[in-house]
Design a protein around this motif. Structure first.
Motif, PDB file in Angstrom:
ATOM      1  N   VAL A  98      -6.031  -7.375  -1.652  1.00  0.00           N
ATOM      2  CA  VAL A  98      -4.787  -6.742  -1.268  1.00  0.00           C
ATOM      3  C   VAL A  98      -3.907  -6.547  -2.492  1.00  0.00           C
ATOM      4  CG1 VAL A  98      -3.701  -8.947  -0.721  1.00  0.00           C
ATOM      5  CG2 VAL A  98      -2.825  -6.863   0.316  1.00  0.00           C
ATOM      6  N   VAL A  99      -3.153  -5.440  -2.488  1.00  0.00           N
ATOM      7  CA  VAL A  99      -2.161  -5.177  -3.535  1.00  0.00           C
ATOM      8  C   VAL A  99      -0.843  -4.898  -2.844  1.00  0.00           C
ATOM      9  CG1 VAL A  99      -1.443  -3.652  -5.408  1.00  0.00           C
ATOM     10  CG2 VAL A  99      -3.850  -4.215  -5.116  1.00  0.00           C
ATOM     11  N   VAL A 100       0.210  -5.651  -3.223  1.00  0.00           N
ATOM     12  CA  VAL A 100       1.532  -5.474  -2.631  1.00  0.00           C
ATOM     13  C   VAL A 100       2.537  -5.123  -3.714  1.00  0.00           C
ATOM     14  CG1 VAL A 100       0.967  -7.106  -0.783  1.00  0.00           C
ATOM     15  CG2 VAL A 100       2.217  -7.889  -2.812  1.00  0.00           C
ATOM     16  N   PHE A 159       8.223 -11.051   5.746  1.00  0.00           N
ATOM     17  CA  PHE A 159       7.355 -10.532   4.689  1.00  0.00           C
ATOM     18  C   PHE A 159       7.551  -9.030   4.500  1.00  0.00           C
ATOM     19  CE2 PHE A 159       3.418  -8.443   3.434  1.00  0.00           C
ATOM     20  CZ  PHE A 159       3.088  -9.111   2.268  1.00  0.00           C
ATOM     21  N   ASP A 160       7.582  -8.282   5.634  1.00  0.00           N
ATOM     22  CA  ASP A 160       7.655  -6.829   5.501  1.00  0.00           C
ATOM     23  C   ASP A 160       9.037  -6.335   5.113  1.00  0.00           C
ATOM     24  OD1 ASP A 160       8.890  -7.447   7.872  1.00  0.00           O
ATOM     25  OD2 ASP A 160       7.424  -6.409   9.152  1.00  0.00           O
ATOM     26  N   ARG A 161      10.046  -7.265   4.994  1.00  0.00           N
ATOM     27  CA  ARG A 161      11.363  -6.879   4.467  1.00  0.00           C
ATOM     28  C   ARG A 161      11.407  -7.003   2.943  1.00  0.00           C
ATOM     29  NH1 ARG A 161      15.533  -7.061   8.232  1.00  0.00           N
ATOM     30  NH2 ARG A 161      16.778  -6.258   6.493  1.00  0.00           N
ATOM     31  N   ARG A 162      10.418  -7.676   2.380  1.00  0.00           N
ATOM     32  CA  ARG A 162      10.393  -7.884   0.931  1.00  0.00           C
ATOM     33  C   ARG A 162       9.247  -7.144   0.259  1.00  0.00           C
ATOM     34  NH1 ARG A 162      15.111  -8.583   0.340  1.00  0.00           N
ATOM     35  NH2 ARG A 162      16.116 -10.583   0.761  1.00  0.00           N
ATOM     36  N   PHE A 163       8.155  -6.883   0.949  1.00  0.00           N
ATOM     37  CA  PHE A 163       6.981  -6.289   0.327  1.00  0.00           C
ATOM     38  C   PHE A 163       6.430  -5.165   1.184  1.00  0.00           C
ATOM     39  CE2 PHE A 163       7.016 -10.740  -1.038  1.00  0.00           C
ATOM     40  CZ  PHE A 163       6.957 -10.601  -2.425  1.00  0.00           C
ATOM     41  N   LYS A 164       5.785  -4.228   0.527  1.00  0.00           N
ATOM     42  CA  LYS A 164       4.983  -3.226   1.216  1.00  0.00           C
ATOM     43  C   LYS A 164       3.557  -3.335   0.679  1.00  0.00           C
ATOM     44  CE  LYS A 164       5.732   0.683  -1.920  1.00  0.00           C
ATOM     45  NZ  LYS A 164       6.143   2.094  -2.020  1.00  0.00           N
ATOM     46  N   VAL A 165       2.588  -3.058   1.524  1.00  0.00           N
ATOM     47  CA  VAL A 165       1.177  -3.189   1.155  1.00  0.00           C
ATOM     48  C   VAL A 165       0.656  -1.819   0.747  1.00  0.00           C
ATOM     49  CG1 VAL A 165      -1.102  -3.882   1.946  1.00  0.00           C
ATOM     50  CG2 VAL A 165       0.907  -5.114   2.757  1.00  0.00           C
ATOM     51  N   ASN A 166       0.038  -1.758  -0.460  1.00  0.00           N
ATOM     52  CA  ASN A 166      -0.542  -0.506  -0.966  1.00  0.00           C
ATOM     53  C   ASN A 166      -2.046  -0.453  -0.735  1.00  0.00           C
ATOM     54  OD1 ASN A 166       1.955   0.412  -1.805  1.00  0.00           O
ATOM     55  ND2 ASN A 166       1.719  -0.436  -3.877  1.00  0.00           N
ATOM     56  N   ARG A 167      -2.695  -1.615  -0.697  1.00  0.00           N
ATOM     57  CA  ARG A 167      -4.124  -1.689  -0.442  1.00  0.00           C
ATOM     58  C   ARG A 167      -4.379  -2.845   0.509  1.00  0.00           C
ATOM     59  NH1 ARG A 167      -7.128  -0.824  -6.315  1.00  0.00           N
ATOM     60  NH2 ARG A 167      -6.332   1.269  -6.733  1.00  0.00           N
ATOM     61  N   PRO A 168      -5.403  -2.677   1.378  1.00  0.00           N
ATOM     62  CA  PRO A 168      -6.447  -1.651   1.406  1.00  0.00           C
ATOM     63  C   PRO A 168      -5.921  -0.260   1.782  1.00  0.00           C
ATOM     64  CG  PRO A 168      -6.605  -3.052   3.319  1.00  0.00           C
ATOM     65  CD  PRO A 168      -5.575  -3.680   2.440  1.00  0.00           C
TER      66      PRO A 168
END
Length: 494
Positions: free
Chosen positions: A72-74, A45-54
């Motif tokens: 959550v916002v990715v 997951f963390d190779r394709r997306f980064k989390v902006n929120r919370p």
């Protein structure tokens, strides 16, 4: 996934993402994979997306520790323009993301390769797409209608421009919105100079180019009354035109102008030929008739010769009557200017005509009833004589049994004008309704068998001569009950 099976769940949440406790993607919603094809099961997951929120989170263990976070916002690491917003649910060691794409502009839908079917019914994006699609269809329909109207307008303008008649459209502000090239050429101006011109100025422009300008000062009033107006133009070169106008349903009007110069010239030549021919034929016919009368006075030993002379005289009289009708027709063609008007006593003229007509029909009785004192009329004596002699001849011709003719003369006002009414009634064979409807047509004969003399011009000439004098004529008839002809002529003062 609760009570939903996998197919129903995928339809309800087409942008879902299921991730195992180890941070490896297990399942990808069809619509999510459609807009981001690089996201596949088995990837971290963390190779394709980064989390902006919370808050900004870059690795999976740190995100897994945020079990109290629900929103959550990715953002895609491979496609930075793709952002997803939704809920994060923790179930049995797995994390379920229920996403929806963050769309800044409606064009991003097609940019991501998405359609209305990629969004669930409850999603506001679906409503936006539906509204957008509706607007697009409405716009397309409006564009099609605009294109069709433009095509029709171009066709109409082409037809108008190819014609020889002038057409002008004045809008609700009574200014010219369209003028055809033939109309501009008739007045010697450019089409561009006419656009935006007020209706009154157009009428003034026409009158300024007309012969006898003062006669057409009420041109706009006559056109509004639905009258066909004929006038002669002197500029830019002599011609004769006919104008009329029609109001449109939108509050505008269309002015239609037709060049009838050639038609008028042909009518003039026809009238001149008719008058000249009738005059030329009348001279030898008068000689034939005169000499046949002299021969009739001689005592013929042979009855055959006497019968031949009688036939010549009778047919010459018939030809003379026909020529007189043709001369009257030529006078009508030339219009009221051909009439020699003078003050006349209509009572005296009618009585004199009766005496002349009954001189050869002494077995007929004519009763004349004159009511009150009748005013004089201003008229052509010969033309009025033809009117009443023609009607009396018809009364005699179509009354073989009852030889009584009733004639009544009385003052009569019509439409506020003083005048005289003359009524002539016979008690002859009468006419059927279908004959009455056509009796004033030129060359129409009630007796198609040819047993009775005539060429069908008599009553048509009578009606037009009455009209030239500003009068009116009416006819009533019933089979077996005779015919009643009523003529009204304006008094001289009127």
């Amino acid at each position: 996934m609760g009570t939903l099976d996998s197919r129903e769940f995928a339809q309800a949440f087409p942008f879902y993402l299921e991730v195992g406790s180890d941070g490896v993607i297990v399942n990808v919603g069809a619509s999510l994979q459609k807009c981001s094809p690089v996201v596949l099961p088995g990837q971290a997951f963390d190779r394709r997306f980064k989390v902006n929120r919370p808050r900004q989170i870059h690795d999976w263990p740190e995100l897994l520790a945020q079990q109290d976070a629900r929103c959550v916002v990715v953002e895609s690491l491979d496609q930075s323009h793709i952002k997803l917003r939704g809920s994060m649910l923790f179930q049995e060691g797995r994390v379920l993301f229920l996403f929806a794409p963050v769309l800044v502009h409606i064009d991003q839908v097609s940019q991501f390769g998405l359609t209305l079917n990629d969004f669930p019914a409850y999603d506001a994006v679906a409503d936006m797409l539906l509204v957008h699609r509706t607007n697009q269809l409405s716009l397309a329909d409006a564009q099609r209608m605009a294109d069709e109207l433009k095509r029709k307008r171009e066709q109409l303008n082409l037809v108008i421009e190819m014609g020889k008649d002038g057409v002008v459209y004045l809008g609700t502000e009574d200014t010219i919105e369209h003028a055809s090239t033939p109309f501009a050429e008739m007045l010697g101006v450019h089409v561009a100079d006419l656009i935006g011109m007020p209706g009154k100025e157009v009428i003034k422009l026409i009158i300024d180019r007309a012969h006898r300008k003062g006669k057409h000062d009420n041109l706009d009033i006559r056109l509004e009354a639905g009258e066909d107006v004929e006038l002669s133009l002197l500029m830019p070169y002599p011609r004769i035109i006919k104008l009329n106008q029609k109001a449109t349903q939108t509050g505008g009007r269309i002015l239609y102008v037709r060049d009838i110069t050639r038609e008028a010239e042909i009518d003039r030549m026809k009238s001149e030929f008719l008058a000249t021919t009738a005059h030329e034929l009348r001279t030898p016919m008068s000689s034939i008739r005169g000499f046949s009368e002299l021969l009739k006075l001689q005592k013929m030993e042979s009855p055959i010769v006497a019968d031949m002379i009688d036939t010549i005289h009778r047919q010459s009289e018939r030809m003379t009557e026909l020529l007189d009708e043709l001369l009257d027709l030529a006078k009508i063609e030339r219009g009221a200017a051909a009439l020699q008007r003078q003050p006349l006593s209509l009572v005296k003229l009618v009585c004199h005509t009766v005496d002349e007509c009954m001189a050869t029909h002494r077995d007929f009785n004519v009763s004349i009833d004159v009511k009150d004192e009748c005013p004089e009329v201003r008229a052509d004596q010969a033309a009025l004589g033809r009117i009443f002699s023609n009607i009396l001849d018809n009364s005699v011709k179509f009354s073989p049994d009852c030889r009584q003719i009733d004639l009544r003369i009385a003052p009569e006002s019509r439409a506020g004008r003083d005048g005289i009414g003359v009524e002539i009634k016979d008690h002859g064979i009468g006419m059927a309704p279908e004959v009455v409807n056509r009796v004033f047509e030129r060359f129409y004969r009630a007796d198609a068998s040819g047993h009775l003399p005539g060429c069908g011009l008599g009553l048509s000439v009578v009606r037009e001569l009455v009209a030239l004098h500003g009068g009116e004529i009416g006819l009533q008839s019933q089979p077996g009950k005779g015919t009643r002809v009523a003529i009204w002529l304006p008094a001289m003062a009127a």
